[in-house]
Motif scaffolding. Structure first.
Motif, PDB file in Angstrom:
ATOM      1  N   GLU A 119      -3.124   9.058   2.773  1.00 24.94           N
ATOM      2  CA  GLU A 119      -2.967   7.629   2.494  1.00 24.94           C
ATOM      3  C   GLU A 119      -1.912   6.995   3.406  1.00 24.94           C
ATOM      4  O   GLU A 119      -2.132   5.918   3.961  1.00 24.94           O
ATOM      5  CB  GLU A 119      -2.561   7.408   1.032  1.00 24.94           C
ATOM      6  CG  GLU A 119      -3.697   7.495   0.060  1.00 24.94           C
ATOM      7  CD  GLU A 119      -4.634   6.309   0.153  1.00 24.94           C
ATOM      8  OE1 GLU A 119      -4.167   5.165   0.280  1.00 24.94           O
ATOM      9  OE2 GLU A 119      -5.852   6.541   0.121  1.00 24.94           O
ATOM     10  N   ALA A 165       0.879   4.123  -2.901  1.00 19.15           N
ATOM     11  CA  ALA A 165       0.685   5.544  -2.611  1.00 19.15           C
ATOM     12  C   ALA A 165       1.805   6.373  -3.225  1.00 19.15           C
ATOM     13  O   ALA A 165       1.563   7.461  -3.765  1.00 19.15           O
ATOM     14  CB  ALA A 165       0.608   5.761  -1.098  1.00 19.15           C
ATOM     15  N   TYR A 215      -1.618  12.033  -0.598  1.00 20.57           N
ATOM     16  CA  TYR A 215      -0.505  11.143  -0.270  1.00 20.57           C
ATOM     17  C   TYR A 215      -0.310  11.059   1.248  1.00 20.57           C
ATOM     18  O   TYR A 215      -0.195   9.962   1.805  1.00 20.57           O
ATOM     19  CB  TYR A 215       0.759  11.668  -0.963  1.00 20.57           C
ATOM     20  CG  TYR A 215       2.027  10.916  -0.662  1.00 20.57           C
ATOM     21  CD1 TYR A 215       2.167   9.569  -0.974  1.00 20.57           C
ATOM     22  CD2 TYR A 215       3.119  11.571  -0.084  1.00 20.57           C
ATOM     23  CE1 TYR A 215       3.354   8.886  -0.719  1.00 20.57           C
ATOM     24  CE2 TYR A 215       4.306  10.896   0.160  1.00 20.57           C
ATOM     25  CZ  TYR A 215       4.411   9.558  -0.145  1.00 20.57           C
ATOM     26  OH  TYR A 215       5.584   8.881   0.104  1.00 20.57           O
ATOM     27  N   ASP A 264       0.823  -1.208   0.000  1.00 22.36           N
ATOM     28  CA  ASP A 264       0.000   0.000   0.000  1.00 22.36           C
ATOM     29  C   ASP A 264       0.861   1.265   0.000  1.00 22.36           C
ATOM     30  O   ASP A 264       0.516   2.254  -0.644  1.00 22.36           O
ATOM     31  CB  ASP A 264      -0.943   0.001   1.202  1.00 22.36           C
ATOM     32  CG  ASP A 264      -2.018  -1.075   1.099  1.00 22.36           C
ATOM     33  OD1 ASP A 264      -2.311  -1.540  -0.027  1.00 22.36           O
ATOM     34  OD2 ASP A 264      -2.559  -1.470   2.152  1.00 22.36           O
TER      35      ASP A 264
END
Length: 114
Positions: free
Chosen positions: A88, A61, A85, A57
């Motif tokens: 996230e 990102a 960003y 993940d």
């Protein structure tokens, strides 16, 4: 010396100078602070699917940020990209810590006294 190499070097130097002249956005500063909080090792040293999903993940990102910044046409697009960003990174870190805690593994904190 190859003319193409010289022109490429000049172009890179010019691009680098243009980038250096741009002010650092507050959103970018916040995102950089979130980057510093990216976990570099699995909680309790357990490399399970939650850890690998977290790492994946984070990579996603980072790729999305690069793509968003390439497509940005104005300062607002850049702000949005950095803000998303940061959001996230924080979400993925908190989600991983929460999921590991549900399995009984806590994130530890080490204090060093001098």
């Amino acid at each position: 010396m190859n003319t193409k190499i010289v022109l490429a070097a000049i172009a890179l130097g010019t691009a680098g100078a243009a980038t250096a002249a741009m002010p650092v956005l507050a959103e970018e500063q916040l995102a950089r602070a979130e980057e510093a909080r990216i976990l570099t090792g699995p909680i309790a040293g357990i490399e399970n699917n939650l850890w690998f999903d977290y790492r994946l993940d984070i990579t996603e990102a980072q790729k999305e940020l690069a793509s968003d910044l390439r497509r940005a046409s104005d300062i607002e697009d850049r702000r949005d990209a950095w803000e998303e960003y940061a959001r996230e990174l924080k979400h993925e870190r908190e989600d991983y810590i929460h999921d590991m805690a549900k399995r009984g593994y806590r994130q530890g904190t080490v204090y060093i006294e001098g």
